[in-house]
Design an enzyme around this catalytic site. Structure first.
Site, PDB file in Angstrom:
ATOM      1  N   GLU A 215     -19.547   3.604 -14.265  1.00 41.87           N
ATOM      2  CA  GLU A 215     -19.489   4.598 -15.341  1.00 41.87           C
ATOM      3  C   GLU A 215     -18.070   4.677 -15.907  1.00 41.87           C
ATOM      4  O   GLU A 215     -17.872   4.783 -17.110  1.00 41.87           O
ATOM      5  CB  GLU A 215     -19.926   5.974 -14.814  1.00 41.87           C
ATOM      6  CG  GLU A 215     -21.434   6.053 -14.604  1.00 41.87           C
ATOM      7  CD  GLU A 215     -21.826   7.302 -13.815  1.00 41.87           C
ATOM      8  OE1 GLU A 215     -22.496   8.156 -14.405  1.00 41.87           O
ATOM      9  OE2 GLU A 215     -21.453   7.408 -12.631  1.00 41.87           O
ATOM     10  N   TYR A 216     -17.097   4.611 -14.993  1.00 45.91           N
ATOM     11  CA  TYR A 216     -15.706   4.641 -15.420  1.00 45.91           C
ATOM     12  C   TYR A 216     -15.410   3.449 -16.337  1.00 45.91           C
ATOM     13  O   TYR A 216     -14.831   3.590 -17.403  1.00 45.91           O
ATOM     14  CB  TYR A 216     -14.788   4.617 -14.190  1.00 45.91           C
ATOM     15  CG  TYR A 216     -13.318   4.614 -14.531  1.00 45.91           C
ATOM     16  CD1 TYR A 216     -12.611   5.812 -14.631  1.00 45.91           C
ATOM     17  CD2 TYR A 216     -12.638   3.422 -14.764  1.00 45.91           C
ATOM     18  CE1 TYR A 216     -11.272   5.821 -14.947  1.00 45.91           C
ATOM     19  CE2 TYR A 216     -11.291   3.422 -15.082  1.00 45.91           C
ATOM     20  CZ  TYR A 216     -10.609   4.621 -15.171  1.00 45.91           C
ATOM     21  OH  TYR A 216      -9.274   4.616 -15.488  1.00 45.91           O
ATOM     22  N   ASP A 217     -15.856   2.258 -15.892  1.00 42.69           N
ATOM     23  CA  ASP A 217     -15.612   1.051 -16.683  1.00 42.69           C
ATOM     24  C   ASP A 217     -16.236   1.165 -18.068  1.00 42.69           C
ATOM     25  O   ASP A 217     -15.686   0.667 -19.048  1.00 42.69           O
ATOM     26  CB  ASP A 217     -16.168  -0.186 -15.969  1.00 42.69           C
ATOM     27  CG  ASP A 217     -15.341  -0.534 -14.732  1.00 42.69           C
ATOM     28  OD1 ASP A 217     -14.208  -0.007 -14.620  1.00 42.69           O
ATOM     29  OD2 ASP A 217     -15.830  -1.306 -13.888  1.00 42.69           O
TER      30      ASP A 217
ATOM     31  N   LYS B  84       5.548   9.204   6.305  1.00 46.63           N
ATOM     32  CA  LYS B  84       6.330   8.129   5.705  1.00 46.63           C
ATOM     33  C   LYS B  84       5.339   7.025   5.342  1.00 46.63           C
ATOM     34  O   LYS B  84       4.695   6.443   6.215  1.00 46.63           O
ATOM     35  CB  LYS B  84       7.341   7.616   6.716  1.00 46.63           C
ATOM     36  CG  LYS B  84       8.270   6.566   6.176  1.00 46.63           C
ATOM     37  CD  LYS B  84       9.394   6.331   7.182  1.00 46.63           C
ATOM     38  CE  LYS B  84      10.462   5.412   6.647  1.00 46.63           C
ATOM     39  NZ  LYS B  84       9.967   4.099   6.275  1.00 46.63           N
TER      40      LYS B  84
ATOM     41  N   GLU C 154       6.403   5.591  -3.451  1.00 45.40           N
ATOM     42  CA  GLU C 154       5.967   4.346  -2.834  1.00 45.40           C
ATOM     43  C   GLU C 154       4.758   3.813  -3.575  1.00 45.40           C
ATOM     44  O   GLU C 154       3.842   4.580  -3.899  1.00 45.40           O
ATOM     45  CB  GLU C 154       5.510   4.564  -1.391  1.00 45.40           C
ATOM     46  CG  GLU C 154       6.531   5.159  -0.488  1.00 45.40           C
ATOM     47  CD  GLU C 154       7.690   4.227  -0.229  1.00 45.40           C
ATOM     48  OE1 GLU C 154       8.821   4.626  -0.599  1.00 45.40           O
ATOM     49  OE2 GLU C 154       7.486   3.132   0.305  1.00 45.40           O
TER      50      GLU C 154
ATOM     51  N   LYS D 146      12.967  16.325   5.735  1.00 48.81           N
ATOM     52  CA  LYS D 146      13.964  16.523   4.680  1.00 48.81           C
ATOM     53  C   LYS D 146      14.383  17.983   4.607  1.00 48.81           C
ATOM     54  O   LYS D 146      13.536  18.867   4.706  1.00 48.81           O
ATOM     55  CB  LYS D 146      13.365  16.170   3.310  1.00 48.81           C
ATOM     56  CG  LYS D 146      12.627  14.889   3.270  1.00 48.81           C
ATOM     57  CD  LYS D 146      11.879  14.746   1.951  1.00 48.81           C
ATOM     58  CE  LYS D 146      11.297  13.339   1.909  1.00 48.81           C
ATOM     59  NZ  LYS D 146      10.572  13.086   0.678  1.00 48.81           N
TER      60      LYS D 146
ATOM     61  N   CYS E 157      -5.823 -31.320  17.472  1.00 51.78           N
ATOM     62  CA  CYS E 157      -5.819 -30.311  16.417  1.00 51.78           C
ATOM     63  C   CYS E 157      -7.244 -29.782  16.193  1.00 51.78           C
ATOM     64  O   CYS E 157      -8.164 -30.576  15.988  1.00 51.78           O
ATOM     65  CB  CYS E 157      -5.286 -30.934  15.126  1.00 51.78           C
ATOM     66  SG  CYS E 157      -5.474 -29.863  13.700  1.00 51.78           S
TER      67      CYS E 157
HETATM   68  S1  IVH Z   1      12.361  10.288   0.979  1.00 51.61           S
HETATM   69  C1  IVH Z   1      17.008   8.778   0.198  1.00 51.61           C
HETATM   70  N1  IVH Z   1       9.873  10.414   1.688  1.00 51.61           N
HETATM   71  O1  IVH Z   1      10.980   5.034   3.192  1.00 51.61           O
HETATM   72  C2  IVH Z   1      15.623   8.322   0.329  1.00 51.61           C
HETATM   73  N2  IVH Z   1      10.887   8.282   1.620  1.00 51.61           N
HETATM   74  O2  IVH Z   1      12.851   3.792   5.028  1.00 51.61           O
HETATM   75  C3  IVH Z   1      14.667   9.462   0.148  1.00 51.61           C
HETATM   76  N3  IVH Z   1       9.384   6.440   2.164  1.00 51.61           N
HETATM   77  O3  IVH Z   1      13.329   4.119   0.777  1.00 51.61           O
HETATM   78  C4  IVH Z   1      13.326   8.976   0.446  1.00 51.61           C
HETATM   79  N4  IVH Z   1       7.596   7.659   2.526  1.00 51.61           N
HETATM   80  O4  IVH Z   1      10.922   4.380  -0.040  1.00 51.61           O
HETATM   81  C5  IVH Z   1      10.920   9.604   1.475  1.00 51.61           C
HETATM   82  N5  IVH Z   1       7.653  10.690   2.287  1.00 51.61           N
HETATM   83  C6  IVH Z   1       8.687   9.890   2.064  1.00 51.61           C
HETATM   84  C7  IVH Z   1       8.606   8.494   2.208  1.00 51.61           C
HETATM   85  C8  IVH Z   1       9.730   7.722   1.975  1.00 51.61           C
HETATM   86  C9  IVH Z   1       8.090   6.428   2.493  1.00 51.61           C
HETATM   87  C10 IVH Z   1      10.227   5.247   2.040  1.00 51.61           C
HETATM   88  C11 IVH Z   1      11.242   5.339   0.922  1.00 51.61           C
HETATM   89  C12 IVH Z   1      12.568   4.989   1.545  1.00 51.61           C
HETATM   90  C13 IVH Z   1      12.148   4.348   2.818  1.00 51.61           C
HETATM   91  C14 IVH Z   1      13.216   4.463   3.865  1.00 51.61           C
END
Ligand code: IVH
Length: 677
Positions: free
Chosen positions: A33-35, A113, A172, A293, A411
């Site tokens: 449907e999307y297509d 991550k 990413e 963070k 082999c």
């Molecule tokens: S914060 C200063 N958050 O992991 C960099 N990075 O190993 C701030 N990455 O280069 C990045 N998931 O590309 C952040 N939730 C996430 C992440 C993430 C994957 C990647 C990112 C970074 C690398 C470092």
């Protein structure tokens, strides 16, 4: 409704479905449907090109292929993040922060991550304008055209409403489990080699120069941070915390990391980390850790960065997952270069969110070192790779039925003999006709520095091999016009081109043929050296290893490789067939112009070429020197007599200078050739 109104509705509809699918993970319609919606939009736009806008969903299908990627300098460098592997190290992270900003309660955001490829995406005046890879952190590739094909990436974004003129998002690009598995299923059906893991496949996809191909890859994107933020005149940046930005992005329909948690102090972070150790397998993509963070943007500024990474962020890497299972058997896999890798066939076991039934065993030594026996209970581990490893056997629970593994001598792909060159870990198949290696062999054979066969590129080689028209190198020279012309995407003209190219290659000097055959360690130069010693290429097979090693520049590695090659009867047969088909095996005085031979005035002298000459290509200059008795080598040493230096010379010129080797410019080189220097 006017046609234009219908077009606007279609765009809104498609954008809504993109968002439902990629941001909210709750699609309402099927792919078909999307297509259909997209096809209707494209249909209207093709009738009214004046209505096309840069943010129309039609712009995702992929533009013209690029010649190469332009370079982009990041306004703010894309740094990496420090890694930790234990809760202890996480506490140390917070202690470091506390030393810089004493008496501060740190608020954190904890995110998965994503194991993907970092990109920067810029929106300016509400439009997606530029996308780039991280590159070396300072400069990356402009992959705007490729990113545009990713359906989850909004092509326009209402940032002006938030008081922003320019907004650089960082995130990413990745493939989720389902997308990656579907891609590999398609490849398996097409008889193509499978991709090893989603991360590398994603990186490879983003490097493709044809955005239409990229559009076929199941790429996704999720944002987790930001770079440059430029407010509109008179506005101030609207956010004070990272978590506010994530929320605002979600509200705008931008895909972000799917989950995040807030925590105050590392003591609140630790239970989250522990919970994620198992929760991570519920995520639809590969994650190898968490990112922790500092939430407050002012505090981040106060903490600052080292040259490599910001101080306000740290990654916590999960330990690799292990599981116990039974080693049922050991299979051999032949790679494209002939290296034979043992693979463990396991009783299927759940590991890292997927069922594992195969694992790599690397090589024979590894099997012996770990004393792995067929029937053993073994521990398997999965790191970043999709392919898990067998870590160890559990010998205490052996019942005597387990059998040590004896590496086969034949082999598994072609039945040819396996040999293990001295000092190497891998067994190899050096058989010229081994099907597992055929594509790669033909590619090398046809390459410019090999037999230089015009019209024989990768795609055509794939077709010739997969249709079975070519099973051995000599088969190439048996191809008939009709057979080639009947292949998909070929016509009589390109078929004739190929046959002409093949015909022309027959008269190449035999050193090119020797190089093209692809005997290990016999590169271009070694092939020349060897062909200087024999009348017919096949005479090399009559030399003993000692005789071969008596040739200047030929050592035990090359002599062993040649010896192994010629001890395989089938390789000798291939050579005889090629000779019968008219290829040139005999040394002629090539490179020497017709008529009078040049004087041997460079006898015994050793040359190195560097930089670009105006009058000759490298190969020509080499032939001119060799025709006069000189030798050309690849690197400068004390034995070098002259370094011939063209424009833009490399480090070889510096080396010559430091060793006191005589350097000649092009003019002096001409004089030397003419015997007047
Ligand atoms: S914060 C200063 N958050 O992991 C960099 N990075 O190993 C701030 N990455 O280069 C990045 N998931 O590309 C952040 N939730 C996430 C992440 C993430 C994957 C990647 C990112 C970074 C690398 C470092």
């Amino acid at each position: 409704m006017t046609l234009h109104q219908r077009l606007l509705n279609l765009r809104d509809e498609i954008r809504r479905h993109d968002r439902l699918y990629y941001v909210e993970a709750s699609p309402e319609i099927s792919d078909q449907e999307y297509d259909r919606l997209l096809a209707e939009l494209i249909e209207i736009e093709s009738k009214h090109p004046e209505w096309v806008t840069p943010d129309s969903p039609s712009q995702r299908v992929g533009g013209e292929p690029l010649e190469g990627f332009a370079q982009v300098r990041h306004a703010i460098p894309m740094l990496s993040i420090g890694n930790t592997y234990s809760l202890e190290e996480l506490r140390e992270f917070e202690e470091r922060l506390g030393r810089i900003l004493p008496n501060t309660a740190f608020d954190y955001v904890v995110e998965p991550k994503i194991d993907g490829v970092a990109v920067s995406v810029i929106y300016e005046n509400d439009l997606f304008t530029l996308g780039a890879t991280r590159g070396n952190g300072a400069v990356g590739d402009d992959i705007t055209a490729n990113l545009r094909t990713i359906r989850g990436l909004p092509l326009s974004l209402s940032i002006a409403r938030h008081g922003l003129q320019r907004f650089e998002l960082r995130g990413e690009v990745f493939m989720d489990h389902a997308g990656f598995e579907a891609l590999n299923r398609r490849r398996a059906e097409a008889g193509e080699e499978l991709y090893a893991n989603p991360r590398n496949t994603t990186a490879g996809s983003l490097k493709l120069l044809d955005p239409r191909q990229v559009a076929e890859r199941p790429l996704r994107i999720a944002f987790h941070s930001f770079g440059e933020i430029v407010p509109l005149p008179g506005s101030a940046p609207p956010w004070r915390r990272h978590s506010e930005i994530l929320r605002a992005l979600q509200e705008m329909g931008v895909p972000t990391v799917e989950h995040w948690d807030r925590a105050t102090g590392i003591d609140q972070v630790i239970p989250l980390v522990e919970a994620w150790e198992s929760k991570r397998f519920d995520l639809p993509y590969v994650t190898d850790g968490l990112v922790i963070k500092v939430d407050d943007l002012r505090t981040r500024e106060d903490l600052g960065s080292t040259s490599r990474s910001p101080r306000w962020v740290i990654a916590y890497k999960f330990p690799a997952e292990q599981a116990e299972t039974t080693l049922k058997s050991i299979e051999l896999q032949v790679g494209r270069t002939g290296a034979v890798t043992p693979v463990a066939i396991l009783d299927p076991v759940q590991l890292g969110g997927t069922t594992v039934s195969r694992a790599t065993l690397h090589n024979a030594d590894e099997i012996a070192r770990k004393d792995l026996r067929v029937g053993d209970r073994v521990l398997v581990e999965k790191g970043g790779e999709i392919i898990p490893k067998v870590i160890a056997a559990l010998p205490e629970i052996r019942d005597g039925s387990q059998v040590p593994f004896v590496f086969p001598s034949k082999c598994p792909s072609c039945g040819g003999p396996l040999s293990r060159p001295q000092g190497e870990v891998a067994y190899r198949c050096e058989d010229l006709n081994c099907p597992a290696q055929l594509r790669r062999r033909i590619e090398h054979f046809a390459s410019r520095r090999g037999m230089d066969i015009e019209g024989l590129g990768e795609a055509l080689i794939d077709q010739l091999v997969s249709t079975g028209l070519v099973r051995t190198l000599p088969d190439l020279y048996r191809l008939e016009l009709e057979q080639v012309a009947n292949l998909e995407r070929m016509g009589r003209k390109s078929a004739q081109n190929l046959l002409d190219g093949l015909e022309k290659s027959k008269s190449n000097p035999p050193n090119r043929l020797l190089h093209g055959i692809g005997i290990r360690f016999v590169g271009e130069h070694v092939a020349e050296v060897l062909m200087d010693q024999v009348e017919d290429l096949r005479d090399l097979g009559k030399r003993t290893r000692e005789e071969l090693e008596a040739i200047p520049e030929i050592g035990p590695t090359v002599s062993e490789s040649i010896h192994t090659f010629f001890s395989d009867d089938r390789n000798r047969e291939v050579l005889d067939e090629l000779a019968t088909l008219g290829l040139n095996f005999r040394r002629t005085e090539s490179g020497i112009p017709e008529g009078e031979p040049p004087p041997r005035n460079l006898e015994g002298l050793q040359f190195v070429l560097t930089g670009t000459l105006a009058k000759h290509t490298r190969d020509e200059a080499k032939e001119l020197i060799q025709a006069r008795g000189g030798r050309v080598t690849g690197s400068v040493s004390k034995k070098t007599d002259y370094v011939i230096c063209g424009t833009d010379p490399g480090s070889k010129a510096d080396k010559a200078e430091s060793l006191g080797v005589r350097i000649l410019n092009e003019e002096e080189f001409e004089d030397l050739l003419a015997g007047v220097l």
